[in-house]
Design an enzyme around this catalytic site. Structure first.
Site, short mmCIF file in Angstrom:
data_model
loop_
_atom_site.label_atom_id
_atom_site.label_comp_id
_atom_site.label_asym_id
_atom_site.label_seq_id
_atom_site.Cartn_x
_atom_site.Cartn_y
_atom_site.Cartn_z
N GLY A 72 -8.82 13.48 -3.11
CA GLY A 72 -9.40 13.70 -1.79
C GLY A 72 -10.78 13.06 -1.77
CG HIS A 73 -11.52 9.52 -2.75
ND1 HIS A 73 -11.04 8.31 -3.19
CD2 HIS A 73 -11.45 10.35 -3.81
CE1 HIS A 73 -10.71 8.42 -4.48
NE2 HIS A 73 -10.93 9.64 -4.86
CB THR A 74 -15.38 13.70 1.59
OG1 THR A 74 -14.43 14.63 1.11
CG2 THR A 74 -15.87 14.14 2.94
CE LYS B 44 -13.08 9.65 -7.95
NZ LYS B 44 -13.26 11.05 -8.24
CD GLN C 292 -6.53 12.12 -9.49
OE1 GLN C 292 -6.12 11.05 -9.90
NE2 GLN C 292 -6.32 12.50 -8.25
CG ASP D 154 -13.23 17.38 -6.67
OD1 ASP D 154 -12.53 16.70 -5.91
OD2 ASP D 154 -12.80 18.31 -7.35
P1 IMP Z 1 -2.20 17.33 -10.42
O1 IMP Z 1 -2.89 16.02 -10.42
O2 IMP Z 1 -1.85 17.77 -9.02
O3 IMP Z 1 -1.03 17.37 -11.33
O4 IMP Z 1 -3.21 18.44 -10.96
C1 IMP Z 1 -3.61 18.50 -12.33
C2 IMP Z 1 -5.05 18.98 -12.45
O5 IMP Z 1 -5.92 17.98 -11.95
C3 IMP Z 1 -5.35 20.24 -11.64
O6 IMP Z 1 -6.30 21.00 -12.34
C4 IMP Z 1 -5.98 19.69 -10.37
O7 IMP Z 1 -6.82 20.64 -9.74
C5 IMP Z 1 -6.74 18.51 -10.91
N1 IMP Z 1 -6.92 17.44 -9.92
C6 IMP Z 1 -6.01 16.56 -9.48
N2 IMP Z 1 -6.54 15.71 -8.59
C7 IMP Z 1 -7.84 16.04 -8.48
C8 IMP Z 1 -8.94 15.49 -7.73
O8 IMP Z 1 -8.82 14.51 -7.00
N3 IMP Z 1 -10.13 16.12 -7.89
C9 IMP Z 1 -10.29 17.18 -8.73
N4 IMP Z 1 -9.31 17.71 -9.45
C10 IMP Z 1 -8.09 17.14 -9.32
#
Ligand code: IMP
Length: 409
Positions: A39-41, A15, A198, A12
């Site tokens: 989630g890319h805004t 990016k 991520q 977040d």
């Molecule tokens: P998962 O990727 O759904 O397995 O989540 C694992 C951890 O990564 C959790 O704490 C999520 O909130 C975090 N996470 C996964 N994708 C994102 C992202 O795109 N942005 C921020 N946190 C993420």
């Protein structure tokens, strides 16, 4: 030329906007890890797009984008996203391709992902999109790749809802398949932007394990998740916010203490001004002081050539800004990022204070025009991380960005 862009914190970092900005000079954009959890805004001409699986470069009419082998792809969510783009006037057909080595997420993985996290003694707080299950199936060698969809022997193993689901998307998926290794070789002379998902601190190997995602979100993932080798990477940029956020569970040493009146006020201000609510889940993000110990660690394990600073304008009205330069753990000062979760949970931030600039940065288009105190803050970050800040973003729009060092040159 190949430029890799990653998140340098816990995701977040903004990016999406930066990939979109840098994509202008690229011919191809490759997303190399994660899946619908991202989630890319991106805001273009006042219109906001939230992308989860399609690389951000799609918003330019002349770019071709690829979903790499390091991704786990949810076909249902992907085609919903593509429909949303079409409904908004973005003609994507013939411009979106998927590596035939990418893995697929089946609907049951989403349920399994949520159930598994609920059963954990220490839940991770996953996005519930089936990521962990898909990557685990891949590591077990039981996953389904795009290339497997026309492997008859493998397909004979599926029945019921799984088979019905696969058959629903099979032809569409296969019409978008490519051998990404061959494509990357073919496009060797072109500009390619590799888009991470991520953030570095959520990387399966170097992040805050077990509170991480399950993909390779560090810069090295651009190789393992697309089809090039390490020699092919020319530049690596890491995006970070002027403060810190995290979604889900896990250690965050600089998190604002909401029980403390002034920190809780600061937290509310940062969360609301920075719109710190998840694009994928809508969850309120945890907020805190910029963690320079973590940022320096991320710069080191990703060989970062440059940093991209976003959300600097959040501080426009503040008298004073604080950033973490060390941790105090059990009475000892620690300056390297610990791997031990207990230590990270006990870490108290040692804060450095900076004077605010009390000016709106919105209209600024050049580094030299930034207020002196904003430049001082940036220069401190550069010296601490031993990495130059190459790009600064001061708003959500494409044009509210300025480049100090263009990574394509
Ligand atoms: P998962 O990727 O759904 O397995 O989540 C694992 C951890 O990564 C959790 O704490 C999520 O909130 C975090 N996470 C996964 N994708 C994102 C992202 O795109 N942005 C921020 N946190 C993420």
């Amino acid at each position: 030329m190949n430029v890799v862009i990653i998140g340098a914190q816990w995701g977040d970092e903004g990016k999406g906007k930066i990939v979109d900005y840098l994509a202008e000079d690229a011919k191809y954009v490759v997303r190399y890890s994660g899946g619908p959890n991202a989630g890319h805004t991106i805001v273009v001409d006042g219109k906001q797009f939230a992308l989860h699986q399609v690389p951000s470069g799609i918003l330019y009419k002349d770019k071709t984008v690829f979903l790499g082998s390091g991704m786990v792809i949810d076909p249902e969510a992907l085609f919903d996203e593509l429909k949303m783009l079409k409904d908004n006037g973005i003609d994507w057909e013939g411009r979106v391709f998927i590596s035939d080595r990418a893995q697929l997420i089946l609907p049951k993985y989403r349920t399994m992902d949520k159930e598994r996290d609920a059963q954990r003694k220490r839940p991770i707080g996953t996005t519930g999109r089936g990521m962990g299950i898909a990557y685990a199936e891949k590591a077990h060698r039981d996953g389904v790749r795009l290339a497997d969809l026309d492997w008859a022997e493998k397909m004979a193993e599926f029945d019921g809802e799984d088979l019905e689901y696969i058959n629903r998307y099979k032809d569409q998926l296969l019409s978008m398949r490519v051998d990404l290794v061959a494509k990357m070789h073919e496009f060797k002379k072109d500009n390619i932007l590799f888009e991470g998902a991520q953030g570095a601190m959520l990387d399966i190997d170097s992040g805050t394990y077990p509170y991480v995602s399950s993909g390779t979100s560090c810069a090295a993932g651009a190789c393992t998740g697309s089809g090039i080798g390490p020699h092919e990477i020319d530049r690596i940029l890491g995006v970070f916010k002027a403060y810190q956020t995290r979604v889900g569970n896990g250690p965050m040493p600089t998190e604002f203490n909401e029980a403390d009146e002034s920190e809780s006020e600061l937290c509310r201000y940062v969360r609301d001004t920075g719109r710190e609510y998840g694009v994928t889940t809508g969850r309120a993000r945890r907020c805190g002081y910029l963690d320079l110990v973590a940022l320096r660690y991320a710069c080191r394990f990703n060989s970062m050539d440059g940093l991209v600073l976003t959300h600097l304008d959040i501080y426009d009205t503040m008298d004073q800004i604080e950033a973490c330069v060390a941790y105090e753990i059990d009475g000892k000062i620690v300056t390297d990022f610990p791997s031990n979760v207990d230590m990270l949970n006990k870490a108290k931030p040692v804060l450095e204070k900076f004077d605010g600039w009390k000016t709106s940065l919105k209209e600024i288009k050049k580094y030299s025009k930034l207020p002196k105190n904003a430049r001082k803050y940036i220069e401190f970050i550069e010296a601490f991380t031993e990495t130059p800040v190459s790009i600064v973003s001061v708003g959500y729009e494409r044009n509210e960005t300025f480049i100090r060092k263009n990574p394509w040159k």
